[in-house]
Design an enzyme around this catalytic site. Structure first.
Site, PDB file in Angstrom:
ATOM      1  N   HIS A   1       8.822   7.534   0.191  1.00  8.48           N
ATOM      2  CA  HIS A   1       7.445   7.055   0.384  1.00  8.48           C
ATOM      3  C   HIS A   1       6.532   8.258   0.637  1.00  8.48           C
ATOM      4  CE1 HIS A   1       7.963   2.643   0.618  1.00  8.48           C
ATOM      5  NE2 HIS A   1       9.192   2.950   0.994  1.00  8.48           N
TER       6      HIS A   1
ATOM      7  N   SER B   1      -9.900  -7.856  19.908  1.00  5.55           N
ATOM      8  CA  SER B   1      -9.057  -6.869  19.235  1.00  5.55           C
ATOM      9  C   SER B   1      -9.718  -6.403  17.941  1.00  5.55           C
ATOM     10  CB  SER B   1      -7.683  -7.470  18.941  1.00  5.55           C
ATOM     11  OG  SER B   1      -7.809  -8.617  18.122  1.00  5.55           O
TER      12      SER B   1
ATOM     13  N   GLY C   1      -7.675   2.591  17.547  1.00  2.00           N
ATOM     14  CA  GLY C   1      -6.853   3.605  16.901  1.00  2.00           C
ATOM     15  C   GLY C   1      -7.678   4.686  16.246  1.00  2.00           C
TER      16      GLY C   1
ATOM     17  N   GLY D   1       8.279  -2.520  -1.812  1.00  2.00           N
ATOM     18  CA  GLY D   1       8.280  -3.890  -1.334  1.00  2.00           C
ATOM     19  C   GLY D   1       9.693  -4.428  -1.262  1.00  2.00           C
TER      20      GLY D   1
ATOM     21  N   GLU E   1       3.430   8.495   0.681  1.00  2.00           N
ATOM     22  CA  GLU E   1       2.221   8.164   1.445  1.00  2.00           C
ATOM     23  C   GLU E   1       2.384   8.433   2.931  1.00  2.00           C
ATOM     24  OE1 GLU E   1       4.408   4.112   0.929  1.00  2.00           O
ATOM     25  OE2 GLU E   1       4.194   6.038  -0.106  1.00  2.00           O
TER      26      GLU E   1
ATOM     27  N   CYS F   1       9.477   3.871  -4.348  1.00  2.00           N
ATOM     28  CA  CYS F   1      10.568   3.082  -3.782  1.00  2.00           C
ATOM     29  C   CYS F   1      10.997   1.990  -4.773  1.00  2.00           C
ATOM     30  CB  CYS F   1      10.158   2.525  -2.422  1.00  2.00           C
ATOM     31  SG  CYS F   1      11.564   1.937  -1.438  1.00  2.00           S
ATOM     32  N   LEU F   2      10.639   0.739  -4.531  1.00  3.96           N
ATOM     33  CA  LEU F   2      10.968  -0.312  -5.483  1.00  3.96           C
ATOM     34  C   LEU F   2      10.354  -0.015  -6.845  1.00  3.96           C
ATOM     35  CD1 LEU F   2      12.211  -3.089  -6.090  1.00  3.96           C
ATOM     36  CD2 LEU F   2      10.077  -4.131  -5.291  1.00  3.96           C
TER      37      LEU F   2
ATOM     38  N   MET G   1      10.170   2.863  -8.282  1.00  4.05           N
ATOM     39  CA  MET G   1      11.101   3.722  -9.002  1.00  4.05           C
ATOM     40  C   MET G   1      12.307   2.930  -9.478  1.00  4.05           C
ATOM     41  SD  MET G   1      13.567   6.887  -7.860  1.00  4.05           S
ATOM     42  CE  MET G   1      14.995   5.802  -7.677  1.00  4.05           C
TER      43      MET G   1
END
Length: 538
Positions: free
Chosen positions: A513, A13, A18, A351, A515, A378-379, A381
């Protein structure tokens, strides 16, 4: 009719199926074709949403709220296209659908078997993802020979028989290891991998060879003969400085010829803009250092999309992004100055959980007081609001109920409470079997006039970004925050989407998010602006 390209892997793998799939999709897209992609994960989890980032890396969220494998993020970043829940599925989803249909009498009392019922469900999902596209590239997770992958291999074999054979192509990604003691590249693992694939009933049309050393012409010819593949369809895939080089490397390796010959079409990509951006990544004119504050720094795949978002911004600004990885728990021990140092800007990522939170708060305070460009996501902010309430408004016990359920000043609270208070019914929330409610997927927001958020996104009105969180900024504190100089610069149906500090050169926190919507050719606006601010010279 849609043309299907199936990408399988052999030997081991993490070979880069991808990136291989996304690179081929990019070449076809830049040739003018309508291209989409599909990731099939053979694990029994319904999705990676409840899997640890240490186990699986980042969870990528689509616009329609699906929690998917991080490969979907690579797909979007390469082909500059929004994908959806139908572009990814797992064994867990397949069996869930089959069992649900059986319980509802959908199979008219028949005995349910892997063949045909499970395989038919897989085929239906593949065909659904192919609608309205010239090409669908399908990546099958795992390696040839994995027991959990066999139903998917059978579906691939069956599709080839259902369609014109020239409308399906099988590409096998395999390792050509270099044995240092012998001083030789070895083809035997790949030969055995292809033999296993053929035993299942699938003959590859192209071989993509991952290697650390250049493959001699004689070795390519040996592979072609032993694996029954055309000589020009043995493609070398060496290590690259940037994943975005891979499509260019494939073109140099001659991948256009076997693709064109197999599908009997002309493939002529225009890679001029792509090539320029890659050159800006490899040989940039400027450089900045971003202090990236997080707690999963031992596994940076947890922040995959955000790292790539910074790279995209750097490519468009011809700027190298140096990341100063700042462990938030270390900041708790030795202080922000020791860890952040002379970084040009501070980024606090998203997170879950209490671990490392105090270190993130210290980093935010450091950026605020020293007028360093700051972006909280997110967190990041939410914690910027907590820090401002504690140290500017003087509300010492301000907190998020994620970390203190009994806090008398819940400046961050559960989304359930917002729904209960507002009666808002338009939220696309997801109730987890583990008991939590999350806001998932794309939502609109409108930047405040004259704000830094508007300067980044433009004055066109409403924009859309993606979310993945359980907690929201409490609007009950909005008035106090704004009186003290922290303005709410973005809202969505009453929810706080972004905050800024008035008397700071550039301090922005966003609940979404950004990103997840950043692509190489179209970087996310707020990340792009953040890097611009970091690169401002005194």
């Amino acid at each position: 009719m849609t043309k299907f390209i199936f990408v399988t892997g052999g030997v081991l793998s993490s070979l880069g199926k991808g990136i291989t799939s996304a690179s081929i999709a990019t070449i076809l897209k830049q040739s003018g074709f309508n291209v989409s992609m599909l990731k099939i994960d053979p694990y029994l989890n319904v999705d990676p949403g409840t899997m640890s980032p240490l186990e699986h890396g980042e969870v990528f969220v689509t616009a329609d709220g699906a929690e998917t494998d991080l490969d979907l993020g690579n797909y979007e970043r390469f082909i500059d296209k929004e994908l959806s829940s139908k572009n990814s599925f797992t064994t867990g989803q397949v069996y869930q659908s089959v069992i649900k249909r059986e319980r509802e009498g959908g199979y008219l009392g028949k005995t349910i078997q892997v063949i045909p019922h499970v395989v038919d469900e897989i085929k239906e999902r593949i065909y659904a993802a192919a609608e309205d596209n010239d090409f669908l590239i399908i990546e099958l997770g795992g390696t040839v020979g994995d027991i959990e992958g066999l139903p998917f291999m059978e579906a691939i074999r069956a599709i080839r028989h259902e369609l014109n054979k020239r409308n399906t192509m099988n590409i096998h990604v395999s390792l050509i290891p270099f044995i240092k003691a012998a001083g030789e590249l070895k083809t035997k693992p790949t030969q055995h991998s292809v033999q296993e694939l053929r035993r299942i009933g699938i003959t590859p049309h192209m071989l993509v060879c991952r290697t650390e050393k250049e493959l001699p012409k004689a070795l390519k010819e040996k592979l072609a003969l032993s694996c029954d593949i055309d000589r020009n369809a043995v493609i070398e895939a060496g290590d690259a400085q940037s994943i975005y080089q891979v499509p260019l490397h494939f073109i140099k390796e001659g991948i256009l010829n076997p693709l064109s010959e197999h599908f009997n079409i002309k493939i002529k990509p225009n890679m001029e803009k792509w090539d320029t951006l890659v050159k800006n990544i490899l040989v940039p004119q400027d450089e900045v250092t971003i202090a990236f504050v997080g707690k999963y720094l031992d596994l940076k795949e947890s922040y995959k999309s955000l790292i790539e978002g910074l790279i995209h911004a750097g490519a468009h600004l011809n700027t190298k992004i140096n990341i100063n990885w700042c462990d938030s728990e270390r900041i708790e021990d030795v202080g922000a100055y020791e860890i952040i140092g002379n970084s040009d800007a501070v980024l606090v990522a998203g997170g879950f959980g209490h671990r490392g939170v105090e270190g993130k708060l210290e980093a935010i305070k450091y950026a605020r007081e020293n007028k360093i460009p700051y972006l909280g996501i997110c967190l990041g902010m939410q914690l910027s609001i907590v820090e401002y309430c504690r140290n500017v408004l003087g509300i010492e016990d301000a907190n998020s109920i994620e970390f203190d359920e009994k806090t008398p000043n819940p400046v961050i609270y559960l989304i359930d409470e917002f729904i209960d208070q507002s009666g808002e019914k338009q939220l696309r929330t997801h109730k987890s079997p583990m008991g939590g409610t999350m806001r998932l997927g794309e939502y609109p927001f409108e930047p405040l006039k004259g704000s830094k958020l508007e300067a980044a996104y433009g004055k066109d009105g409403v924009y859309h970004e993606r979310h993945r969180h359980r907690y929201e900024a409490n609007p009950a504190y909005k008035e106090k925050l704004e009186e003290a100089g922290m303005i709410v610069s973005g809202q969505s149906n009453g929810l706080i989407e972004a905050v800024e500090i008035k008397d700071h050169p550039w301090f922005v926190g966003v609940q979404f998010h950004p990103e997840f919507t950043s692509h190489l050719e179209t970087p996310n606006p707020i990340i792009l602006e953040f890097v611009k601010q970091a690169n401002k010279k005194d």
